[in-house]
Design a protein around this motif. Structure first.
Motif, short mmCIF file in Angstrom:
data_model
loop_
_atom_site.label_atom_id
_atom_site.label_comp_id
_atom_site.label_asym_id
_atom_site.label_seq_id
_atom_site.Cartn_x
_atom_site.Cartn_y
_atom_site.Cartn_z
N SER A 93 -3.07 -10.73 1.36
CA SER A 93 -2.20 -11.12 0.24
C SER A 93 -1.88 -9.92 -0.65
CB SER A 93 -2.87 -12.22 -0.59
OG SER A 93 -3.00 -13.41 0.15
N LEU A 94 -2.88 -9.08 -0.86
CA LEU A 94 -2.66 -7.85 -1.63
C LEU A 94 -1.67 -6.92 -0.92
CD1 LEU A 94 -6.25 -7.03 -2.93
CD2 LEU A 94 -4.24 -7.51 -4.35
N ILE B 192 1.56 -6.22 -3.35
CA ILE B 192 1.74 -4.93 -4.03
C ILE B 192 3.12 -4.31 -3.77
CG2 ILE B 192 0.90 -2.55 -4.17
CD1 ILE B 192 -1.94 -3.64 -3.87
N LEU C 292 -1.75 -14.95 -3.58
CA LEU C 292 -2.76 -14.03 -4.10
C LEU C 292 -3.64 -14.70 -5.14
CD1 LEU C 292 -3.93 -11.15 -4.34
CD2 LEU C 292 -2.16 -10.69 -6.06
N LEU D 274 -7.60 -15.47 -4.71
CA LEU D 274 -8.47 -14.80 -5.67
C LEU D 274 -9.37 -15.80 -6.38
CD1 LEU D 274 -9.20 -12.12 -6.98
CD2 LEU D 274 -7.42 -12.54 -8.68
#
Length: 261
Positions: A20-21, A25, A132, A136
């Motif tokens: 997901s990062l 990003i 994300l 998280l």
């Protein structure tokens, strides 16, 4: 068996967070750059009569550089006046459709297509952000508190198949839309398509201090590839979870039968 399932879920969530990062990003950087530069204007001189006449002659000769392209909206960078706006995608670029030759008034433009379709990028950004945050929260629940992890696990157990299936379906739709909308109908008017287009390269020097189109193109391409990985990872996670749960149920059934006998 429950410990193994919990460990499998923890590993799965950790991998999902990392992916997901990797998706979020680059698209977040793209979103930030676009929203901060979409209203940045630069002044461009209009074509001179000599340049306009040259364009007409080249068009009549069949040159590829004789007329503005509907996909870019602006003249090729071969000419010093390469960025004059293209106003008609159907009219032939004759002397009447070219900019007025007797006008030297400057014109202004942003680094983006005049009619930018930003919604595919916004949709992709929103999907990656939601994914994300979800991953998280669940991962933090495991690491901060066993009790909190059990609560989240209980919720996930109740809706596990639904959540995973929805996540998989939503990512498939988003990834497909994001790619299909790139250069739709041969027109690079979306953020990703424009960043990778010849039209963007033709004005790169003018906007060097504002945006790097090559980097923008690479960022969005990388984010899309990471999105494909996200789809594959979600599918494998769903398949693995179904397999583990079924094995656990079979083992539990056998244990119950043995104890009853």
């Amino acid at each position: 068996m429950k410990k193994r399932i919990r460990l499998l879920r923890l590993v799965s969530r950790l991998l999902s967070l990392i992916i997901s990062l990797a998706v979020f990003i680059p698209i977040a950087i793209t979103f930030h750059i676009f929203t901060n530069t979409k209203d940045t204007y630069r002044t461009i001189p209009s074509p001179s009569s000599t340049a306009a006449a040259l364009l007409v002659r080249q068009y009549q000769a069949g040159s590829d550089y004789a007329y503005p392209s509907p996909s870019t909206g602006y003249y090729p960078s071969t000419f010093a006046t390469a960025t004059y706006p293209y106003t008609s995608s159907t009219a032939s670029p004759t002397a009447t459709s070219l900019p007025a030759s007797d006008s030297d008034d400057p014109t202004s433009r942003t680094p983006w297509h005049a009619n930018t379709r930003a919604w595919p990028t916004y949709l992709y950004f929103a999907t990656s952000l939601f994914s994300l945050i979800l991953n998280l929260i669940i991962l933090l629940s495991y690491t901060l508190s066993i009790r909190a992890a059990n609560v989240v696990a209980a919720v996930n157990t109740l809706f596990d198949y639904t959540i995973l299936l929805f996540n998989l379906a939503f990512w498939i739709v988003t990834v497909v839309i994001y790619r299909v909308e790139k250069d739709l109908n041969g027109v690079s008017d979306d953020i990703w398509g424009w960043s990778c287009s010849a039209g963007a390269q033709s004005i790169q020097e003018l906007f060097d201090d504002v945006v790097d189109f090559n980097s923008m193109c690479d960022l969005q391409s990388g984010s899309w590839i990471a999105g494909i990985v996200q789809v594959v990872a979600t599918f494998l996670s769903l398949a693995t979870w179904i397999y583990v749960v079924r094995r656990w149920k079979v083992k539990k059934r056998k244990t119950t039968m043995i104890m009853s006998n």
